[in-house]
Design an enzyme around this catalytic site. Structure first.
Site, mmCIF file in Angstrom:
data_model
loop_
_atom_site.group_PDB
_atom_site.id
_atom_site.type_symbol
_atom_site.label_atom_id
_atom_site.label_comp_id
_atom_site.label_asym_id
_atom_site.label_seq_id
_atom_site.Cartn_x
_atom_site.Cartn_y
_atom_site.Cartn_z
ATOM 1 N N GLY A 138 -82.900 25.096 2.479
ATOM 2 C CA GLY A 138 -83.169 24.060 3.477
ATOM 3 C C GLY A 138 -81.913 23.456 4.090
ATOM 4 O O GLY A 138 -80.914 24.141 4.339
ATOM 5 N N CYS A 183 -77.814 21.527 -11.607
ATOM 6 C CA CYS A 183 -77.517 20.122 -11.900
ATOM 7 C C CYS A 183 -78.709 19.284 -11.470
ATOM 8 O O CYS A 183 -79.183 19.410 -10.341
ATOM 9 C CB CYS A 183 -76.255 19.689 -11.139
ATOM 10 S SG CYS A 183 -75.955 17.918 -11.169
ATOM 11 N N VAL A 234 -79.642 15.842 -10.417
ATOM 12 C CA VAL A 234 -78.900 14.647 -9.972
ATOM 13 C C VAL A 234 -79.443 13.352 -10.568
ATOM 14 O O VAL A 234 -78.800 12.317 -10.483
ATOM 15 C CB VAL A 234 -78.859 14.525 -8.421
ATOM 16 C CG1 VAL A 234 -78.139 15.704 -7.791
ATOM 17 C CG2 VAL A 234 -80.246 14.328 -7.834
ATOM 18 N N ASN A 244 -77.663 15.136 -0.470
ATOM 19 C CA ASN A 244 -78.790 15.692 0.270
ATOM 20 C C ASN A 244 -80.040 15.895 -0.588
ATOM 21 O O ASN A 244 -81.149 15.924 -0.060
ATOM 22 C CB ASN A 244 -78.332 17.041 0.868
ATOM 23 C CG ASN A 244 -79.487 17.896 1.334
ATOM 24 O OD1 ASN A 244 -80.047 17.668 2.406
ATOM 25 N ND2 ASN A 244 -79.867 18.886 0.520
ATOM 26 N N TYR A 269 -90.068 15.062 -1.280
ATOM 27 C CA TYR A 269 -90.984 14.249 -0.466
ATOM 28 C C TYR A 269 -92.432 14.707 -0.635
ATOM 29 O O TYR A 269 -93.090 15.094 0.326
ATOM 30 C CB TYR A 269 -90.560 14.278 1.017
ATOM 31 C CG TYR A 269 -90.048 15.619 1.519
ATOM 32 C CD1 TYR A 269 -90.928 16.617 1.918
ATOM 33 C CD2 TYR A 269 -88.680 15.881 1.591
ATOM 34 C CE1 TYR A 269 -90.462 17.840 2.381
ATOM 35 C CE2 TYR A 269 -88.206 17.097 2.046
ATOM 36 C CZ TYR A 269 -89.102 18.065 2.433
ATOM 37 O OH TYR A 269 -88.638 19.282 2.883
ATOM 38 N N SER A 328 -84.028 9.371 6.438
ATOM 39 C CA SER A 328 -85.006 10.060 7.283
ATOM 40 C C SER A 328 -85.560 9.109 8.321
ATOM 41 O O SER A 328 -85.770 7.923 8.028
ATOM 42 C CB SER A 328 -86.156 10.573 6.413
ATOM 43 O OG SER A 328 -87.217 11.017 7.221
ATOM 44 N N TYR A 343 -91.272 7.625 -0.858
ATOM 45 C CA TYR A 343 -90.207 8.253 -0.067
ATOM 46 C C TYR A 343 -89.576 7.249 0.903
ATOM 47 O O TYR A 343 -88.343 7.168 1.031
ATOM 48 C CB TYR A 343 -90.794 9.445 0.690
ATOM 49 C CG TYR A 343 -89.802 10.256 1.487
ATOM 50 C CD1 TYR A 343 -88.831 11.030 0.856
ATOM 51 C CD2 TYR A 343 -89.835 10.250 2.879
ATOM 52 C CE1 TYR A 343 -87.934 11.780 1.580
ATOM 53 C CE2 TYR A 343 -88.935 11.007 3.622
ATOM 54 C CZ TYR A 343 -87.986 11.776 2.968
ATOM 55 O OH TYR A 343 -87.089 12.514 3.694
#
Ligand SMILES: NC(=O)c1ccc[n+]([C@@H]2O[C@H](COP(=O)([O-])OP(=O)(O)OC[C@H]3O[C@@H](n4cnc5c(N)ncnc54)[C@H](O)[C@@H]3O)[C@@H](O)[C@H]2O)c1
Length: 248
Positions: A18, A61, A63, A89, A93, A141, A154
């Site tokens: 993505g 990983c 995060v 990044n 969602y 976003s 979100y």
């Protein structure tokens, strides 16, 4: 002509596919070495970066996990020596109506976007301060400004990212570190094409000034710009990249 990110090292979280994969590719094309953190091994992205001639490392990983982030940061330090550019990044969602949203659903979405950004900043800001240079770019976003149901977690997470961006920008300015957010509109990625967003591409495009759905390659230039020397005086900002859907 030298590339504008020559000599820099970038970390991209969620870079296995993505938008994250597109960011990694563009930062490498602009001359940066790239470390990719994702929940699955980003071998494809690693190859894409190496094909540009830049160094790349891909690490699994999570995060949201302090230990996992610390291990990743140690690998970046050992193999690439530093992190100049941090692109937070990684994000998820899933759609949940509020009545059906469990506390676990809520926590998970906030954890990836907010805890993940916090932990990565904690890991890499000390080195940026030492070198008096850093570029942090956080993904939010423009969904925050639209009335799309079933995204309470979100929207809360991505508004939180903007708050964190502004707060960090305030504290980091004196160390030569800029902190900005980019806010894409709806972008075609494997995940949005497979989810409820599939039916939103056309209606949302019609609400934009530029009436078409974006692809990841149209988002990357802004991130590369915010990472470069020309953006040294831009900090604490949120830049919408959404075809004119909202005006922030
Ligand atoms: N695609 C869009 O329309 C759109 C629009 C606005 C903002 N965004 C934001 O852009 C970012 C990328 O979106 P995308 O559509 O490319 O997503 P994607 O689903 O294609 O990729 C998500 C990436 O995040 C990683 N990830 C997920 N949880 C993680 C964790 N706990 N630790 C480490 N990595 C993790 C995955 O491994 C993957 O690499 C997200 O923050 C998203 O909220 C996307």
């Amino acid at each position: 002509m030298s590339k504008r990110l020559a000599g820099k090292v970038a970390v991209v979280t969620g870079g296995s596919k993505g938008l994250g994969q597109a960011f990694a590719k563009r930062l490498a094309e602009d001359g940066a070495d790239v470390a990719i953190a994702a929940t699955s091994l980003a071998t494809e992205t690693e190859e894409i970066v190496k094909a540009t001639g830049q160094r790349a490392i891909a690490q699994i990983c999570d995060v949201t996990d302090p230990e996992s982030v610390a291990e990743f940061a140690a690998v970046v330090q050992a193999q690439l020596g530093k992190c100049d550019i941090l692109v937070n990044n990684a994000g998820i969602y899933p759609f949940h109506a509020f009545d059906e949203m469990s506390f676990e659903d809520w926590r998970k979405v906030l954890a990836v976007s907010l805890d993940g950004t916090f932990l990565m900043c904690k890991a890499f800001i000390p080195g940026m301060k030492e070198r008096q240079f850093g570029r942090i770019i956080n993904l939010t976003s423009t969904a925050n400004w639209l009335v799309i149901p079933n995204l309470a977690h979100y929207n809360a997470a991505k508004m939180g990212v903007i708050g964190l961006t502004r707060a960090l920008a305030t504290e980091m300015g004196e160390f030569g570190i800029t902190v900005n957010a980019v806010a894409p509109g709806l972008v075609r990625t494997g995940t949005t094409e497979a989810g409820p967003q599939l039916h939103m591409f056309d209606p949302i495009a019609q609400m934009q000034a530029i009436k078409r759905t974006a692809v990841p390659d149209e988002i990357v230039g802004a991130v590369s710009f915010l990472a470069c020397q020309d953006a040294a005086l831009i900090t604490g900002q949120t830049l919408a990249i959404d075809g004119g859907l909202v005006r922030l």
